[in-house]
Scaffold this active site. Structure first.
Site, PDB file in Angstrom:
ATOM      1  N   CYS A  16       0.793  -1.319  -0.028  1.00  0.00           N
ATOM      2  CA  CYS A  16      -0.088  -0.101   0.098  1.00  0.00           C
ATOM      3  C   CYS A  16       0.908   1.132   0.002  1.00  0.00           C
ATOM      4  O   CYS A  16       0.433   2.273  -0.204  1.00  0.00           O
ATOM      5  CB  CYS A  16      -1.057  -0.181   1.372  1.00  0.00           C
ATOM      6  SG  CYS A  16      -2.308  -1.099   1.030  1.00  0.00           S
ATOM      7  N   SER A  47     -14.301   9.860   0.400  1.00  0.00           N
ATOM      8  CA  SER A  47     -13.006   9.100   0.447  1.00  0.00           C
ATOM      9  C   SER A  47     -13.402   7.851   1.446  1.00  0.00           C
ATOM     10  O   SER A  47     -12.187   7.647   2.278  1.00  0.00           O
ATOM     11  CB  SER A  47     -11.783   9.846   1.314  1.00  0.00           C
ATOM     12  OG  SER A  47     -11.689  11.131   0.657  1.00  0.00           O
ATOM     13  N   ASP A  48     -14.457   7.131   1.053  1.00  0.00           N
ATOM     14  CA  ASP A  48     -14.697   5.907   1.902  1.00  0.00           C
ATOM     15  C   ASP A  48     -14.123   4.731   1.458  1.00  0.00           C
ATOM     16  O   ASP A  48     -13.012   4.938   0.451  1.00  0.00           O
ATOM     17  CB  ASP A  48     -15.833   5.622   2.100  1.00  0.00           C
ATOM     18  CG  ASP A  48     -16.617   5.343   3.467  1.00  0.00           C
ATOM     19  OD1 ASP A  48     -15.649   4.495   3.962  1.00  0.00           O
ATOM     20  OD2 ASP A  48     -17.680   5.851   3.946  1.00  0.00           O
ATOM     21  N   ASP A  89     -11.458  -3.815   2.636  1.00  0.00           N
ATOM     22  CA  ASP A  89     -12.409  -2.590   2.560  1.00  0.00           C
ATOM     23  C   ASP A  89     -13.789  -3.153   2.683  1.00  0.00           C
ATOM     24  O   ASP A  89     -14.703  -2.266   3.052  1.00  0.00           O
ATOM     25  CB  ASP A  89     -12.153  -2.009   1.054  1.00  0.00           C
ATOM     26  CG  ASP A  89     -10.828  -1.023   1.224  1.00  0.00           C
ATOM     27  OD1 ASP A  89     -10.783  -0.496   2.305  1.00  0.00           O
ATOM     28  OD2 ASP A  89     -10.152  -0.903   0.196  1.00  0.00           O
TER      29      ASP A  89
HETATM   30 CO    CO Z   1      -9.776   1.255   3.143  1.00  0.00          CO
HETATM   31 CO    CO Z   2      -8.814   0.452  -0.803  1.00  0.00          CO
END
Ligand code: CO
Ligand code: CO
Length: 345
Positions: A16, A47-48, A89
């Site tokens: 990441c 921005s979720d 996520d």
């Molecule tokens: Co995330």
């Molecule tokens: Co993500």
């Protein structure tokens, strides 16, 4: 594996940490046409972690995609980590992953066995999540990359947006920090074997257990801590809710050796990007060292869940989480509404 070329040598940026910085991303997305749809409960404007689309009064579709270059040399482990990270996520929205599609960039320098092992790692985690891989897409690329597009299901009233934290909430975190620092140090031969092994184990651990426990409680807001670091993701939570988050630095769990390595300046590039993005809204008390702040900005790969929960019930939730997970902790609380910021005490 010994005569096989090291996967991380083919990667410019690991895991990441390869994410485009939050500030740059906002610029890249600005001005794009936005189409409104009343059933789109969560789009990209807040921005979720994933988008959420309402199908019926008791069903939402949750969609997300994540892929990145190798953060470890072992291809099977890389596949596991990339899949655990992509699935996360959906968990961070409160949902259950159901379908996944492979996204694979295969480097001509990798053996067919290595490419196969990456995919097997992905299948391993997707099946552990109770989901199925139904296809995907592969292309050639000099830098290998792997990840998933994941579709999950959830309930419209039980979606955990990152923007709904409220004054008085308690903040909990389910995995310790320092992944970017430890993987950077490992490349330079500076990481302790045990600390590095713990970092790997943590990255391939699904956030499923945490999510399953959390569904029995009221959760105001939740996100997973990934490329923007604890402070970057916490700031998105603060901004979305128009609130100040108070972080108590001594309660924030760190991987072994992460602090010492930060003191030595072994920091990934993404740490500096995250500081540039969030730094002007973060206020640290004089007793909070620079090295501690560096760890809080450290980009995480497949990090834990950061959540804001009402104080009533928080104690029982912490007990349930700490019974099931080695490092879950209360790391602070939500203070007054107003200009958004983060205070570290
Ligand atoms: Co995330
Ligand atoms: Co993500």
């Amino acid at each position: 594996m010994s005569d096989e070329l090291k996967l991380t040598k083919l990667a410019q940026c690991a895991g990441c940490g390869a994410k485009v910085g939050a500030g740059v991303l906002a610029q890249l997305l600005s001005g794009l046409p936005v189409r409104h749809d009343p059933n789109l409960l969560v789009g990209y404007d807040t921005s979720d972690d994933a988008s959420v689309y309402k199908i019926s009064d008791d069903l939402v579709l949750i969609q997300t995609v994540d892929f990145f270059p190798p953060i470890v040399d072992d291809p099977f482990t890389f596949g596991q980590i990339a899949a655990a990270n992509a699935l996360s996520d959906v968990y961070a929205m409160g949902g259950e992953p159901r379908l996944a599609l492979n996204l694979l960039c295969a480097s001509p320098q990798m053996s067919p066995e290595a490419v196969h092992a990456v995919l097997r790692g992905g299948y391993d985690k997707v099946y552990e999540a109770g989901a199925v891989i139904t296809g995907g897409h592969s292309i050639q690329d000099s830098e290998p990359k792997y990840g998933l597009s994941v579709t999950g299901f959830g309930h419209p009233e039980k979606i955990w947006m990152n923007s709904r934290a409220q004054a008085g909430d308690v903040l909990l975190l389910t995995k310790p920090l320092g992944i970017g620092i430890l993987t950077t140090a490992h490349k330079g031969g500076m990481a302790d074997e045990n600390a590095y092994a713990q970092a790997i184990e943590q990255m391939r651990t699904l956030n499923k257990t945490a999510r399953d426990i959390m569904t029995n409680f009221t959760i105001h807001s939740c996100t997973d801590v990934t490329g923007f670091g604890l402070l970057g993701h916490a700031l998105e939570m603060a901004k979305g809710g128009g609130i100040t988050l108070i972080l108590e630095h001594e309660r924030i769990p760190l991987l072994p050796q992460a602090y010492e390595l930060a003191e030595l300046g072994l920091l990934p590039e993404g740490m500096y990007r995250n500081r540039n993005f969030a730094g002007s809204h973060v206020f640290a008390a004089p007793g909070v060292s620079r090295a501690a702040q560096d760890v809080f900005y450290d980009p995480q790969t497949s990090g834990g869940l950061l959540m804001a929960v009402p104080e009533a019930g928080a104690q029982l939730l912490i007990e349930r989480l700490t019974d099931a997970l080695p490092y879950a902790a209360q790391i602070g609380y939500v203070s007054h509404p107003g200009e958004y910021s983060i205070e570290i005490r």
